[in-house]
Design a protein around this motif. Structure first.
Motif, short mmCIF file in Angstrom:
data_model
loop_
_atom_site.label_atom_id
_atom_site.label_comp_id
_atom_site.label_asym_id
_atom_site.label_seq_id
_atom_site.Cartn_x
_atom_site.Cartn_y
_atom_site.Cartn_z
N GLY A 61 0.79 -1.23 0.00
CA GLY A 61 0.00 0.00 0.00
C GLY A 61 0.82 1.28 0.00
O GLY A 61 0.27 2.37 0.19
N VAL A 62 2.13 1.15 -0.21
CA VAL A 62 2.96 2.35 -0.33
C VAL A 62 2.93 2.77 -1.80
O VAL A 62 3.37 2.02 -2.67
CB VAL A 62 4.42 2.07 0.11
N SER A 63 2.40 3.93 -2.08
CA SER A 63 2.16 4.35 -3.45
C SER A 63 3.44 4.39 -4.28
O SER A 63 4.40 5.10 -3.94
CB SER A 63 1.52 5.76 -3.46
N VAL A 64 3.46 3.60 -5.36
CA VAL A 64 4.61 3.63 -6.26
C VAL A 64 4.73 5.00 -6.92
O VAL A 64 5.83 5.50 -7.16
CB VAL A 64 4.50 2.52 -7.31
N GLU A 65 3.59 5.64 -7.20
CA GLU A 65 3.65 6.98 -7.79
C GLU A 65 4.30 7.97 -6.83
O GLU A 65 5.08 8.84 -7.26
CB GLU A 65 2.24 7.44 -8.17
N ALA A 66 4.00 7.85 -5.54
CA ALA A 66 4.64 8.73 -4.55
C ALA A 66 6.14 8.45 -4.48
O ALA A 66 6.96 9.37 -4.36
CB ALA A 66 4.00 8.54 -3.18
N LEU A 67 6.50 7.17 -4.56
CA LEU A 67 7.92 6.83 -4.57
C LEU A 67 8.62 7.42 -5.79
O LEU A 67 9.71 7.97 -5.69
CB LEU A 67 8.09 5.30 -4.56
N ARG A 68 7.96 7.32 -6.95
CA ARG A 68 8.56 7.83 -8.17
C ARG A 68 8.67 9.35 -8.15
O ARG A 68 9.64 9.92 -8.67
CB ARG A 68 7.75 7.37 -9.39
N ARG A 69 7.69 10.03 -7.55
CA ARG A 69 7.77 11.49 -7.45
C ARG A 69 8.94 11.92 -6.58
O ARG A 69 9.57 12.96 -6.82
CB ARG A 69 6.47 12.06 -6.91
N ALA A 70 9.23 11.11 -5.55
CA ALA A 70 10.32 11.45 -4.64
C ALA A 70 11.66 10.96 -5.13
O ALA A 70 12.70 11.35 -4.58
CB ALA A 70 10.04 10.88 -3.25
N GLY A 71 11.66 10.09 -6.15
CA GLY A 71 12.90 9.45 -6.59
C GLY A 71 13.22 9.73 -8.04
O GLY A 71 12.65 10.62 -8.68
N THR A 72 14.13 8.95 -8.57
CA THR A 72 14.51 9.04 -9.97
C THR A 72 14.87 7.64 -10.46
O THR A 72 15.40 6.83 -9.69
CB THR A 72 15.71 10.01 -10.16
N ALA A 73 14.55 7.35 -11.70
CA ALA A 73 14.79 6.00 -12.24
C ALA A 73 16.27 5.76 -12.45
O ALA A 73 17.02 6.65 -12.86
CB ALA A 73 14.03 5.82 -13.54
N LEU A 74 16.71 4.55 -12.16
CA LEU A 74 18.07 4.10 -12.48
C LEU A 74 17.95 3.16 -13.67
O LEU A 74 17.51 2.02 -13.54
CB LEU A 74 18.69 3.38 -11.27
N GLU A 75 18.34 3.65 -14.85
CA GLU A 75 18.10 2.90 -16.08
C GLU A 75 19.28 2.05 -16.52
O GLU A 75 19.10 0.98 -17.09
CB GLU A 75 17.71 3.88 -17.20
N ARG A 76 20.50 2.52 -16.27
CA ARG A 76 21.66 1.80 -16.78
C ARG A 76 22.82 1.90 -15.80
O ARG A 76 22.92 2.84 -15.02
CB ARG A 76 22.11 2.37 -18.14
N LYS A 77 23.71 0.93 -15.87
CA LYS A 77 25.01 1.00 -15.20
C LYS A 77 26.09 1.00 -16.27
O LYS A 77 26.06 0.18 -17.20
CB LYS A 77 25.22 -0.20 -14.26
N ARG A 78 27.02 1.92 -16.12
CA ARG A 78 28.13 2.00 -17.06
C ARG A 78 29.41 1.66 -16.32
O ARG A 78 29.72 2.27 -15.29
CB ARG A 78 28.23 3.39 -17.68
N PHE A 79 30.13 0.70 -16.82
CA PHE A 79 31.38 0.25 -16.21
C PHE A 79 32.55 0.81 -17.01
O PHE A 79 32.63 0.59 -18.23
CB PHE A 79 31.45 -1.28 -16.18
N LEU A 80 33.43 1.54 -16.33
CA LEU A 80 34.64 2.07 -16.95
C LEU A 80 35.82 1.48 -16.22
O LEU A 80 36.13 1.86 -15.09
CB LEU A 80 34.66 3.60 -16.87
N ILE A 81 36.47 0.51 -16.87
CA ILE A 81 37.51 -0.29 -16.23
C ILE A 81 38.78 -0.24 -17.08
O ILE A 81 38.80 -0.73 -18.22
CB ILE A 81 37.05 -1.75 -16.04
#
Length: 319
Positions: free
Chosen positions: A58-78
């Motif tokens: 019951g924790v609103s995902v929309e409220a979580l998304r408004r407070a957060g930001t999506a993590l779409e990719r990880k970039r590895f620089l090695i």
């Protein structure tokens, strides 16, 4: 009297367990030794399965998304080479992991608990769990345990049927068996909330993992701008508990992974990573939850595993 459940610790895991109980009409008492909810970004990453667990509670995902930001990719620089991993898994509200400051996650969980009629008693610490032998006591016949609590009004004792210890890796309670800490030799994590020079700033929604001969680290984008910097540095036994200064953070980022920072870092802390698992998560009336049950070297695993455990524990206790 039955149904006396005490949850010690109102971090994300303790709060979600209380929410699951309250949603099923099972009363519980939630205490936390802190004077109030924790501040700061702390561990910010919520993976897709964890988002589904929070949504089901019951924790609103929309409220979580408004407070957060999506993590779409990880970039590895090695060592001069780079590669990207796409973290998205389709469309919809659970398509990508979410980065949200832990203070906002706790706020939303606390709002959900209050909406269900629950509350947290801050400034109340669990000191001891005393097991009863099954006989009558002045606290009531057959109470499996008695807890000793210290709060603003002094020390009190109360009978309980279950004690959920969500007191974190550093929480030690008399009468609760916990494993000895084990710290990997030769390493410590330095973490800080920072502003990165424009030429070194990752694209939005991208976490950078950096490694070369001088060190290992990363940059995680935070909601509202800025980044979480983490660096793996050689251990310093003589000063392992000393928190780095802002100037030391700036220099460590430049020297270890070649990241240039602007301005003064915000929250800064250093930890020696620990790795252990309790021999048993359930010991009579005591249940260990979250980091009180096991500790991962990477904090993000502890947050997500703890929340998923809390959701499962809540309905099982209610049943």
């Amino acid at each position: 009297m039955t149904g006396r459940i005490l949850i010690a610790g109102a971090g994300p895991s303790g709060l979600l367990c209380a929410v699951e109980l309250a949603a099923r009409g099972v009363p519980c008492r939630v205490v936390d030794r802190r004077p109030g909810p924790a501040g700061g970004s702390r561990c910010p990453t919520l993976w897709q399965r964890t988002l589904r667990v929070l949504d089901a509670a019951g924790v609103s995902v929309e409220a979580l998304r408004r407070a957060g930001t999506a993590l779409e990719r990880k970039r590895f620089l090695i060592a001069g080479a780079d590669a990207e991993v796409d973290l998205r898994s389709g469309d919809g509200p659970f398509a990508a992991p979410l980065l949200i400051r832990q203070e906002d996650l706790e706020r939303l969980l606390l709002e959900r608990l209050r909406a269900l009629g629950g509350a947290v008693e801050y400034g109340v610490e669990l000191l001891e769990v005393r097991r009863n032998d099954g006989g009558a006591s002045r606290h009531g016949a057959g109470a499996p345990a008695v807890v000793v609590l210290r709060g603003p009004d002094g020390v009190e004792e109360a009978p309980v049927d279950r004690v959920v210890c969500a007191t974190g890796a550093a929480g030690r309670v008399a009468g609760v068996t916990g494993p000895a800490d084990v710290a990997p030799v030769g390493m410590r994590w330095l973490l800080a909330d920072v502003s990165v020079a424009p030429e070194d700033t990752p694209a939005p929604g991208v976490e950078h993992i950096l490694r070369d001969h001088a060190g290992h680290g990363g940059l995680v984008p935070l909601p509202g701008g800025g980044h979480r910097l983490f660096l793996a540095l050689p251990d310093d036994p003589a000063g392992a508990d000393r928190q780095p200064t802002p100037a030391e953070v700036v220099e460590a980022a430049r020297r270890s992974v070649g990241v240039r920072l602007t301005g003064e870092p915000g929250a800064i802390w250093a930890v020696r990573p620990r790795s252990w698992v309790a021999d048993a998560f359930v010991d009579g009336p005591v249940v260990l939850l979250g980091d009180a049950a096991r500790s991962f070297p990477m904090p993000v695993h502890g947050l997500n595993t703890g929340l998923q455990e809390a959701a499962e524990l809540g309905w099982k206790l209610a049943a």
